[in-house]
Enzyme design. Sequence first.
Site, mmCIF file in Angstrom:
data_model
loop_
_atom_site.group_PDB
_atom_site.id
_atom_site.type_symbol
_atom_site.label_atom_id
_atom_site.label_comp_id
_atom_site.label_asym_id
_atom_site.label_seq_id
_atom_site.Cartn_x
_atom_site.Cartn_y
_atom_site.Cartn_z
ATOM 1 C CE LYS A 110 58.282 97.435 22.733
ATOM 2 N NZ LYS A 110 58.987 98.155 23.789
ATOM 3 C CG ASP A 118 58.497 101.516 24.905
ATOM 4 O OD1 ASP A 118 57.630 100.983 25.986
ATOM 5 O OD2 ASP A 118 58.785 100.681 24.127
#
Length: 571
Positions: free
Chosen positions: A355, A393
């Site tokens: 990420k 997220d």
Amino acid sequence: MIRAKEGKGIPSEISEEGDGIAKMIKEPTPMGEPKASYTAAEPTKELSGIETNTGGGGMRTNSTLICAPIMGKSIDQMFIDMAKAKEIGVDIVEIRLDYLSSFSPRQDLQNLIENCTMLTLFTYRPKWEGGEYEGDDSIRLDALKLAMELGADYIDVELQVAHEFISSLDEKIREKSKIIVSSHNYHATPSVEEIGDLVARIQSTGADIVKIATTAVDVADVAGMFQIIVHSQVPFIGLVMTEKGLISRLLCPKYGGYLTFGTLEEGVVSAPGQPTIKDLLDKYNLRHIGADTKVFGIIGKPVGHSKSPLLFNKAFKSVGFNGVYVPFLVDDLAKFLATYASADFAGFSCTIPHKEAALKCCDEVDPIAKLIGAVNTIVRRPSDGKLIGYNTDYIGAISAIEDGMRGSNKIYQGTGSPLAGKLFVVIGAGGAGKALAYGAKAKGARVVIANRTYERARELADLVGGDAVTLAQLETFRPEDGMVLANTTSIGMQPKIEETPIPKHALSAYALVFDAVYTPKMTRLLLEAEESGATVVTGVEMFIGQAYEQYERFTGLPAPKELFRETMSKL
């Protein structure tokens, strides 16, 4: 033309182009020009190193066969497995004669051929090519000749013995079956040039169908195989073994692969990395993949546990969206994105540990993702091919935690965000940790970062304006009661489900505990938190929330939220 036997359940004709011995590719490709002399189709669509022949510009019909290896130790077991294969919906069975503990060639072959209602492929693989047979080669090859004589649809013979074998066949037998000449590399995937040379060697034996299986050291290895497949005008089976090569089995219909293998049962494989037939048909919708199908996927390490392929592919199918979502086991994100840089690779989900690296690999990054310092969603902009990074997220996780708090009268009674003023402890300082820390801070929470290494925790805490502790210190950390705990690490994820980031006795200080891990749904952390009296929020809630936005960014369509929830509830 290759003609299938009547009544065996596939189209009666499958186009076979090419003129036997191949010609050299004249035009270089971005991934390097193969020196080998194999027949090349004129490419109509360039894919930054992977080219798709769309067959005159329209969507190509998916004629890729699905093959089930039959590896029974007895003829009776083989018939049981063949019945399973028929019921599941395979096109062809590979009968692995080398697995039989007892074999009477004429009797057994006649029995198998006459009583199989599917296409048959007979393989008698020796030890030296990765099989089980250790006897005399002449006996083995005589059995394959007999299979042809008795009416086998296909036989597979290894390149090392193919020239001699095919030369020994009389014309009458030669016309009865199609011969697959195969080469297996269990160590690596050679260069495009080397694979091209191998194709030419296989064609020179007189093979009807070329089969090359290599081993993926990196997921980028598969791109070379795709490039070879789309250039070949002879029927071609090109597979890359191991989990890193899985996409070679899932996307082969897109690039014109003749056949792909799937297993009847999970774990019972004839080569590393084979998916189940059920997954090929139901999870990946293999029958519906064509040359124009857009490819999406999850990039991670590990990635095999992910439920995203099931969720997205079911959603794509429900609305008739021409896309497929696959797992990419990636070591080097920059190398992966540079290799699969075509418009057909349209979007990616990023998970652990990529990420933060994704932030640097994107051409443009959404301001919120830049502030968080992590990207979990990459979309290729159709107009210019640039990669745009987002973070969904924090939306999924924070919304799930707020809903959990609102659902508990013990934690919250009022308006506004229930996180306002709460002490919010984040375990982990990676991409997901950054997302939750930012999201909680934006909602008015007081943030504490806990990490194995204090330096990483301090770095993130300074970024969001919070405090930092080590994971070990968290065991006795109790400045107040009613705190919120969020685990963003992979601690407790399958297969290490016995692990937990914090001992049970320390959980009594928390009113709510969230775990980003969703395999299993109820982790040890959540089970112990529940026993300690806390409200728990599972990673499934975060997963669904962030998936909504990913789906909409990938497709431009509203997310089928009810379908997402229904799908996840059954897992």
